[in-house]
Structure formats: C-alpha cells, structure tokens
Design a protein around this motif. Structure first.
Motif, PDB file in Angstrom:
ATOM      1  N   GLY A  33       9.446  -9.374  -7.096  1.00 27.11           N
ATOM      2  CA  GLY A  33       9.161  -8.289  -6.156  1.00 27.11           C
ATOM      3  C   GLY A  33      10.373  -8.010  -5.276  1.00 27.11           C
ATOM      4  N   PHE A  34      11.156  -9.055  -5.030  1.00 26.24           N
ATOM      5  CA  PHE A  34      12.389  -8.930  -4.246  1.00 26.24           C
ATOM      6  C   PHE A  34      13.346  -7.955  -4.944  1.00 26.24           C
ATOM      7  N   LEU A  35      13.542  -8.173  -6.265  1.00 24.85           N
ATOM      8  CA  LEU A  35      14.420  -7.277  -7.028  1.00 24.85           C
ATOM      9  C   LEU A  35      13.826  -5.876  -7.117  1.00 24.85           C
ATOM     10  N   ALA A  36      12.503  -5.816  -7.316  1.00 20.39           N
ATOM     11  CA  ALA A  36      11.841  -4.508  -7.437  1.00 20.39           C
ATOM     12  C   ALA A  36      11.955  -3.720  -6.132  1.00 20.39           C
ATOM     13  N   SER A  37      11.836  -4.418  -5.005  1.00 24.98           N
ATOM     14  CA  SER A  37      11.882  -3.695  -3.729  1.00 24.98           C
ATOM     15  C   SER A  37      13.301  -3.191  -3.434  1.00 24.98           C
ATOM     16  N   ILE A  38      14.315  -3.914  -3.917  1.00 24.82           N
ATOM     17  CA  ILE A  38      15.694  -3.418  -3.771  1.00 24.82           C
ATOM     18  C   ILE A  38      15.889  -2.184  -4.671  1.00 24.82           C
ATOM     19  N   ALA A  39      15.357  -2.285  -5.906  1.00 24.51           N
ATOM     20  CA  ALA A  39      15.475  -1.160  -6.847  1.00 24.51           C
ATOM     21  C   ALA A  39      14.770   0.085  -6.317  1.00 24.51           C
ATOM     22  N   VAL A  40      13.656  -0.108  -5.622  1.00 25.23           N
ATOM     23  CA  VAL A  40      12.904   1.020  -5.065  1.00 25.23           C
ATOM     24  C   VAL A  40      13.554   1.518  -3.770  1.00 25.23           C
ATOM     25  N   GLY A  41      13.940   0.585  -2.916  1.00 22.62           N
ATOM     26  CA  GLY A  41      14.413   0.951  -1.574  1.00 22.62           C
ATOM     27  C   GLY A  41      15.814   1.549  -1.547  1.00 22.62           C
ATOM     28  N   TYR A  42      16.684   1.092  -2.470  1.00 20.45           N
ATOM     29  CA  TYR A  42      18.077   1.540  -2.411  1.00 20.45           C
ATOM     30  C   TYR A  42      18.247   3.033  -2.641  1.00 20.45           C
ATOM     31  N   PRO A  43      17.634   3.591  -3.696  1.00 20.94           N
ATOM     32  CA  PRO A  43      17.772   5.059  -3.876  1.00 20.94           C
ATOM     33  C   PRO A  43      17.197   5.848  -2.698  1.00 20.94           C
ATOM     34  N   ILE A  44      16.145   5.299  -2.071  1.00 22.26           N
ATOM     35  CA  ILE A  44      15.527   6.002  -0.939  1.00 22.26           C
ATOM     36  C   ILE A  44      16.508   6.058   0.236  1.00 22.26           C
ATOM     37  N   LEU A  45      17.130   4.915   0.553  1.00 19.84           N
ATOM     38  CA  LEU A  45      18.075   4.885   1.676  1.00 19.84           C
ATOM     39  C   LEU A  45      19.342   5.686   1.348  1.00 19.84           C
ATOM     40  N   LEU A  77     -15.359 -12.481  -0.119  1.00 13.79           N
ATOM     41  CA  LEU A  77     -16.029 -11.444  -0.921  1.00 13.79           C
ATOM     42  C   LEU A  77     -15.574 -11.510  -2.383  1.00 13.79           C
ATOM     43  N   GLY A  78     -14.465 -12.242  -2.616  1.00 18.08           N
ATOM     44  CA  GLY A  78     -13.882 -12.303  -3.960  1.00 18.08           C
ATOM     45  C   GLY A  78     -13.041 -11.081  -4.263  1.00 18.08           C
ATOM     46  N   SER A  79     -12.678 -10.328  -3.215  1.00 16.78           N
ATOM     47  CA  SER A  79     -11.987  -9.051  -3.429  1.00 16.78           C
ATOM     48  C   SER A  79     -10.632  -8.975  -2.739  1.00 16.78           C
ATOM     49  N   ALA A  80     -10.174 -10.080  -2.133  1.00 14.31           N
ATOM     50  CA  ALA A  80      -8.867 -10.038  -1.460  1.00 14.31           C
ATOM     51  C   ALA A  80      -7.761  -9.909  -2.504  1.00 14.31           C
ATOM     52  N   GLN A  81      -6.584  -9.407  -2.086  1.00 14.17           N
ATOM     53  CA  GLN A  81      -5.420  -9.386  -2.968  1.00 14.17           C
ATOM     54  C   GLN A  81      -5.127 -10.819  -3.380  1.00 14.17           C
ATOM     55  N   GLU A  82      -4.630 -10.984  -4.608  1.00 13.46           N
ATOM     56  CA  GLU A  82      -4.318 -12.325  -5.099  1.00 13.46           C
ATOM     57  C   GLU A  82      -3.152 -12.934  -4.325  1.00 13.46           C
ATOM     58  N   LYS A  83      -3.036 -14.242  -4.414  1.00 14.21           N
ATOM     59  CA  LYS A  83      -1.875 -15.002  -3.911  1.00 14.21           C
ATOM     60  C   LYS A  83      -1.535 -14.704  -2.453  1.00 14.21           C
ATOM     61  N   GLY A  84      -2.550 -14.692  -1.600  1.00 15.14           N
ATOM     62  CA  GLY A  84      -2.308 -14.486  -0.174  1.00 15.14           C
ATOM     63  C   GLY A  84      -1.803 -13.096   0.160  1.00 15.14           C
ATOM     64  N   GLY A  85      -1.909 -12.172  -0.802  1.00 16.52           N
ATOM     65  CA  GLY A  85      -1.474 -10.801  -0.546  1.00 16.52           C
ATOM     66  C   GLY A  85      -0.013 -10.566  -0.884  1.00 16.52           C
ATOM     67  N   THR A  86       0.666 -11.616  -1.408  1.00 19.25           N
ATOM     68  CA  THR A  86       2.066 -11.446  -1.817  1.00 19.25           C
ATOM     69  C   THR A  86       2.125 -10.449  -2.970  1.00 19.25           C
ATOM     70  N   ARG A  87       2.928  -9.378  -2.788  1.00 17.30           N
ATOM     71  CA  ARG A  87       2.973  -8.314  -3.790  1.00 17.30           C
ATOM     72  C   ARG A  87       3.993  -8.651  -4.871  1.00 17.30           C
ATOM     73  N   ASN A  88       3.639  -8.299  -6.117  1.00 16.06           N
ATOM     74  CA  ASN A  88       4.541  -8.566  -7.229  1.00 16.06           C
ATOM     75  C   ASN A  88       5.275  -7.286  -7.651  1.00 16.06           C
ATOM     76  N   TRP A  89       6.172  -7.432  -8.631  1.00 12.67           N
ATOM     77  CA  TRP A  89       7.016  -6.284  -8.989  1.00 12.67           C
ATOM     78  C   TRP A  89       6.233  -5.090  -9.530  1.00 12.67           C
ATOM     79  N   PRO A  90       5.170  -5.287 -10.361  1.00 14.10           N
ATOM     80  CA  PRO A  90       4.478  -4.066 -10.827  1.00 14.10           C
ATOM     81  C   PRO A  90       3.843  -3.295  -9.673  1.00 14.10           C
ATOM     82  N   ASN A  91       3.327  -4.033  -8.691  1.00 12.83           N
ATOM     83  CA  ASN A  91       2.710  -3.375  -7.532  1.00 12.83           C
ATOM     84  C   ASN A  91       3.740  -2.550  -6.762  1.00 12.83           C
ATOM     85  N   ILE A  92       4.941  -3.118  -6.587  1.00  9.78           N
ATOM     86  CA  ILE A  92       5.988  -2.435  -5.818  1.00  9.78           C
ATOM     87  C   ILE A  92       6.494  -1.195  -6.566  1.00  9.78           C
TER      88      ILE A  92
END
Ligand SMILES: [Zn+2]
Length: 272
Positions: A33-45, A77-92
């Motif tokens: 997700g770290f790499l994905a967020s750089i790939a997403v954020g860089y063109p925006i900035l 409820l069994g409906s929280a985001q997985e892994k404490g809410g840590t987002r992965n690359w497909p989500n980003i």
C-alpha cells in the motif's frame, strides 16, 4: 503545458514519500500500500499541485479516522475492515486510481473541467468510505437500495441506511469545502464547488450501492454465515453465492469514483 523542473518534481516526490511513511507508521497502509499510495499521490501532486494533494490527503485522513472510529464494535458485527483497517494496494488503487489519472491529465494541460472531475472522484471515494463506516453504526439494519422494503444484514453490499447517507453527505460536503477554500476549480463560486462535490459524492455512492446490490460478487462466510465482501472471513475462505465473479469491492470502488467524477462534471455543466 508540460513544464516541470527536475528539482520541483524531486521535492514533490519527497513530500509524497514522507506522507506515505507517516501512513505506514500509523498502520493506515501496508507495505505494498506504501508503493501504491506513492504511485497514486505523485501524479496528483505533480499535476494538480499542493491544493489537489491536500484534497486527497483530506480523504485519506477522513477514511482512516472513520475506519478507526468504534472499530471494536464494528468488528463485533463481523463487518469491520480487515487487519485493523490497514488498507492494502488494491484498495488504494481502486479509491485513488481515477483521481491519479486526472492528476496526470492536469499535468498534460487540464483546466477547470479536470479540477471538477477530480473533486468528484475524490468526493465519491470519501463518501463511499465514510458511508460504509458510519452505516455500520446505524441502529437498525440497512435496506437494499434496489428494494427498500428488503432489510439486509449490516455489511451487505448494496445496503443503505440513514447513517450511511449522512456519511455520504458529510464527506462530500467536507471535500467540497476544502476544495472551495483552496481555490481548486477557481472561477466557480465556493458554494458551487461544494454543490458539485456533493453531487459527485451522492452519485458515486448511489452507483456503488446499485452495483453492490446487483452485479457485485456476493459471498458469505462458511463459519458464521454472514455476508462478506472479503475473500476470507473468520479465518476461512468465503463461499461465492451470486453476481459477477470478477466484480469485487475494488472494481465497484473504481465504478463509484468514475460516476462521482461524471456526477460532479454533470452538475458543473448544468450550472455553467
Ligand atoms: Zn465469519
């Protein structure tokens, strides 16, 4: 015009990497997700400048805050985001991909319509994320958007609720307010920028829910029987029940951001 100095582009890259480091340290994103967020954020900035970047950062902080808000309850409820809410690359990529492409578009020329499309794409991503998280806190179970008489269990794709709707409105109005304050889509009255953002958030969320209620892949947990968007639940693979197999939650998020961008552009063209 493509006019970016090497130094400025390196400074931009350093800023995006710094934000990604903070996000990974806060466990808001995982390593890929770290790499994905750089790939997403860089063109925006690079394309939209710091004002565009603040808008997507607002979405990110909003998403993290509402995901963490009453996380243990949502987990019960069994409906929280997985892994404490840590987002992965497909989500980003699913939430930020369209916005990132619009950043590239702005770099290559862009203009007011691109700014409006961008606000709509981010607004839809923010609305959908906050609506999902707040919707889980609705006192009564959600109803299916394609058949409001039908009550479904919390976490069901296509389920809507008053709290979810409030989340959509809150997030899209906030993204619009930030965009208006920063002068993104300059030339438009601040109130119009907010209205355009809310239109994108609403249309994106509706598209998300309708896709979720109709052709999104549905599966359920073989252990607890709850519906789940995820491939695993209660430590076991979920079982496919209906919908198109390749249309998972990430595909639906991309659809929502496209509709959000088009919804904002549509209202802008009407108001113009
Ligand atoms: Zn389960």
């Amino acid at each position: 015009m493509l006019q970016v100095s090497l130094l400025a582009s390196l400074i931009d890259l350093a800023i995006v990497v710094a934000f990604a480091v903070i996000a990974i340290e806060a466990r808001a994103i995982d390593r890929r997700g770290f790499l994905a967020s750089i790939a997403v954020g860089y063109p925006i900035l690079l394309g939209g400048g710091w004002t565009w970047f603040v808008i997507v950062a607002t979405f990110f902080v909003l998403g993290v805050a509402f995901t963490w808000y009453r996380y243990e309850y949502k987990k019960s409820l069994g409906s929280a985001q997985e892994k404490g809410g840590t987002r992965n690359w497909p989500n980003i990529l699913a939430n930020g991909g369209v916005a990132s492409l619009l950043g590239l578009g702005e770099l290559l020329g862009g203009g007011l319509l691109f700014a409006v499309l961008y606000v709509g794409a981010v607004s839809a991503a923010a609305s959908d994320t906050v609506a999902t998280e707040l919707g889980l806190l609705n006192r009564s179970p959600p109803r299916l958007i394609t058949n409001l008489m039908r009550v479904v269990s919390p976490g069901t794709s296509g389920g809507v609720s008053p709290m979810g709707f409030a989340g959509t409105f809150l997030a899209s109005a906030l993204i619009g307010a930030v965009a208006a304050m920063l002068g993104v889509a300059s030339g438009l009255q601040p109130a119009y920028v907010v209205a355009v953002s809310v239109a994108g958030g609403l249309i994106g969320s509706i598209a998300d829910s309708v896709a979720g209620a109709t052709f999104q892949r549905k599966s359920f947990c073989v252990v607890c029987g709850k519906p789940s968007e995820n491939l695993d639940h209660c430590g076991e693979p979920t079982r496919f029940s209906s919908g198109l197999k390749f249309v998972d939650n990430h595909v639906v998020n991309v659809i929502a951001t496209v509709f959000g961008a088009l919804g904002s552009a549509g209202l802008y063209l009407l108001l113009r």
